[in-house]
Design a protein around this motif. Structure first.
Motif, PDB file in Angstrom:
ATOM      1  N   ALA A 102      95.794  36.502 -21.002  1.00 57.63           N
ATOM      2  CA  ALA A 102      95.823  37.925 -20.632  1.00 57.63           C
ATOM      3  C   ALA A 102      97.223  38.405 -20.281  1.00 57.63           C
ATOM      4  O   ALA A 102      97.492  39.606 -20.322  1.00 57.63           O
TER       5      ALA A 102
ATOM      6  N   LEU B  44      98.472  34.901 -28.457  1.00 61.46           N
ATOM      7  CA  LEU B  44      97.462  34.648 -27.426  1.00 61.46           C
ATOM      8  C   LEU B  44      97.214  33.152 -27.248  1.00 61.46           C
ATOM      9  O   LEU B  44      97.107  32.648 -26.123  1.00 61.46           O
TER      10      LEU B  44
ATOM     11  N   ALA C  51      88.416  36.286 -28.912  1.00 65.64           N
ATOM     12  CA  ALA C  51      89.295  37.451 -28.864  1.00 65.64           C
ATOM     13  C   ALA C  51      88.927  38.370 -30.019  1.00 65.64           C
ATOM     14  O   ALA C  51      88.999  37.980 -31.189  1.00 65.64           O
TER      15      ALA C  51
ATOM     16  N   LEU D 248      98.353  40.144 -23.318  1.00 62.09           N
ATOM     17  CA  LEU D 248      97.327  40.908 -24.028  1.00 62.09           C
ATOM     18  C   LEU D 248      97.846  42.267 -24.494  1.00 62.09           C
ATOM     19  O   LEU D 248      97.516  42.726 -25.598  1.00 62.09           O
TER      20      LEU D 248
END
Length: 481
Positions: free
Chosen positions: A26, A150, A125, A29
Motif C-alpha cells: 500500500a 506492488l 490487486a 499504491l
C-alpha cells in the motif's frame, strides 16, 4: 497503527506477517494507480467464508475514473467480484469486464495475485479503468509495470514515500525493459524530448547520449531509486528513476521526467518579491525607530511634565508598530504571532515608562494567535495603550505591581485579557464617558479596525478584556500551517 493494519486485523483472516506485506504494498499504491491510469484495489479473504475484504484503494491522478466502488474497510460477497475471487482461488492473472452500474459502459478489469514472503496467496490487486483508457497504446505494459511495483514493495518492505510518491498530469512516463531499451513513453515525455531535439525515443537505449538518461544508469548501478533536478537547454527538468526488482533482478525501470521551468521561475519571482517586502518592513522599522529617537530627544529637552508624558506615550505608540514590522522583516509571511508581539511590547513599555525604583512583575499566558500584519499592527497599538494605562494609573502610591496578559482562542473568537493587580477603576468610571485619548484610540481600533468588542472592569485590579471574531479564512489557513 496504520489504517491498513487496523482494517486487516478487524475484517481479514491474515496473519501479522501477511498484513505487513499488504501494508508494504500500500505504500506505493498511489504511484501504481497513476502508472496504470487505473483505480487499484487490494482485496483479501474476509473472516466470513466466501466474503472479500477491501483493505486498500487508490484512484489515479493521471486519469479520470467516473465510477464508485465499495467502501474501504467493507466486505463484499465473492459473487459480486468473480474475477477477484477466481484470482484468490487459482493464483492466476485474470482479465475481464464488469458492469459497475445499470446502463453504463463495462469496466476493463485486470486482477493479479499478491503473495507473502513464503509464496502464499494472501490478496488480489484489481486494476479497473474505462475502455478508452484500456485501449490506449502501452496500457497493458503500464498495468503490468504497476503490478511489478506492488510486488516489489510487498516483499521488499516499506519504501521511501518521497521517491515513490504519486505522479501528476504533467509528468512524462518512460518505461525501460531489463535490457535498457525504452519500450514506452507517454505524450508528456514525447513533448519534452521533442524540445530536446529527439522526435522518438521508443526503441532507443538508455546509454544513448542523446537520450541523456544517466540517472537511470546510476539507479541501475546502485539498485536504488534516484531523483535529480537538471538543466537541459532552456528547460529545468526533474528526473526520477525507479528500478523494479523481482527475484533480485531488474525487470523494468520507470523513468519520470517533468518540465518545472515555469514553476521554478515563479518560485524565484516569489523569493525576490518576498525579499523586497522584507526589506521594506526593515526600512519602515528603522524609520519608525528614528522618529522615536527624535521624539525622545525632544522629550529630554522640554521642561514641561505634560509634554514629556505626551512625547513618551507617542514614542511607545510608534515603537509598538515598529515591533510588528520587525517581525515581518524577519520572515516571509504577512502574518504575525500575537503572543510574540505582546511580549516585545511588554518589554518596550516597561523599559521606557517604568520609574527606576518601581518593581514590576509580568505574566504572559498566550495561545498561538496568528493575525495578518494589518490587524496585528492595530492590536499592537491597543496592547501598548492598555499596558501604558496600567503603568500610569494602576499603581498610584505603590512601589510594586503585576501586569499580565492572557491570550486564548475559542471556535468563534480570540480573547485577550490585559490585567493588573493595582488600585482598580474609579467608582464613577464608564468607558463611554471617559476623556482618555488612549482609551478612545483603543475603542476605535478594536471596534472599527478589528471588528471586536472591548470592556473594562475591576476585579482585584483592572481588567481590559478584548474579543476579536475569527472571520478571516486567510487567518485560519495560516494558523493551520
Amino acid at each position: 497503527m496504520g489504517v491498513i493494519v487496523g482494517i486487516c486485523q478487524k475484517i481479514t483472516v491474515l496473519t501479522p506477517g501477511q498484513i505487513q506485506v499488504l501494508d508494504n504494498a500500500a505504500s506505493v499504491l498511489g504511484l501504481a494507480a497513476d502508472l496504470a491510469h487505473a483505480q487499484v484495489t487490494l482485496y483479501a479473504p474476509g473472516h466470513s467464508e466466501n466474503f472479500l475484504a477491501i483493505v486498500a484503494q487508490a484512484k489515479p491522478s493521471t486519469s479520470y475514473i467516473d465510477f464508485k466502488t465499495n467502501i474501504l474497510g467493507s466486505t463484499v460477497q465473492a459473487g459480486e467480484e468473480p474475477l477477484v475471487w477466481r484470482t484468490l482461488v487459482s493464483g492466476a492473472n485474470i482479465a475481464g469486464q464488469r458492469e459497475w452500474a445499470l446502463g453504463m459502459d463495462a469496466l476493463e478489469m485486470q486482477v493479479y495475485p499478491i503473495r507473502d514472503f513464503d509464496g502464499g496467496l494472501i490478496a488480489a490487486a484489481s486494476f479497473e479503468t474505462n475502455a478508452q483508457e484500456a485501449g490506449a497504446d502501452g496500457h497493458s505494459m503500464l498495468v503490468e509495470t504497476a503490478y511489478m511495483l506492488l510486488t516489489m514493495a510487498a516483499i521488499g518492505g516499506p519504501l521511501d514515500r518521497r521517491l515513490y510518491r504519486p505522479l501528476s498530469t504533467r509528468d512524462g512516463i518512460v518505461v525501460i525493459d531489463e535490457r535498457g531499451c525504452i519500450t514506452f513513453a507517454n505524450s508528456a515525455a514525447d513533448a519534452i524530448y521533442k524540445v530536446l531535439g529527439i522526435n522518438r525515443i521508443i526503441g532507443r537505449r538508455v546509454s544513448d547520449r542523446q537520450v541523456n538518461m544517466k540517472l537511470v544508469q546510476q539507479a541501475l548501478a546502485t539498485g536504488q531509486p534516484l531523483e535529480k533536478e537538471t538543466e537541459a537547454g532552456h528547460m529545468i527538468l526533474v528526473q526520477r528513476a525507479i528500478p523494479i526488482f523481482v527475484g533480485g533482478q531488474v525487470v523494468r525501470t520507470v523513468f519520470i521526467i517533468a518540465d518545472v521551468t515555469d514553476i521554478r521561475k515563479k518560485e524565484k519571482e516569489l523569493l525576490v518579491k518576498s525579499a523586497v517586502i522584507q526589506e521594506i518592513h526593515h526600512r519602515v522599522k528603522n524609520n519608525l525607530q528614528t522618529i522615536a529617537s527624535l521624539l525622545r530627544l525632544q522629550a529630554r529637552r522640554t521642561k514641561t511634565p505634560e509634554v514629556k508624558a505626551a512625547l513618551r506615550e507617542s514614542v511607545n505608540r510608534i515603537l509598538s508598530i515598529s515591533v510588528v514590522h520587525e517581525f515581518l522583516s524577519q520572515q516571509d509571511r504577512e502574518y504575525i504571532d500575537v503572543a510574540e508581539v505582546t511580549k516585545n511590547i511588554l518589554d518596550l513599555v516597561i523599559q521606557n515608562m517604568l520609574e527606576p525604583n518601581f518593581n514590576i512583575e509580568t505574566v504572559l499566558n498566550g495561545q498561538t494567535v496568528i493575525l495578518p500584519s494589518e490587524q496585528a499592527s492595530s492590536l499592537a497599538l491597543v496592547i501598548n495603550e492598555l499596558i501604558q494605562n496600567s503603568i500610569e494609573h494602576g499603581f498610584v502610591g505603590r512601589k510594586e505591581g503585576l501586569i499580565g496578559v492572557d491570550i486564548t482562542t475559542t471556535p468563534e473568537s480570540y480573547q485577550i485579557d490585559i490585567y493588573d493587580d493595582g488600585i482598580g477603576l474609579p467608582k464613577d468610571f464608564t468607558l463611554q464617558n471617559t476623556n482618555s485619548l488612549g482609551l478612545q484610540i483603543v475603542r476605535t481600533l478594536i471596534e472599527n479596525d478589528l471588528g471586536g468588542k472591548f470592556r473594562l472592569f475591576s476585579r482585584a485590579g483592572t481588567h481590559a478584556f478584548i474579543t476579536i471574531p475569527r472571520l478571516m479564512e486567510g487567518v485560519k489557513e495560516a494558523k493551520e500551517e
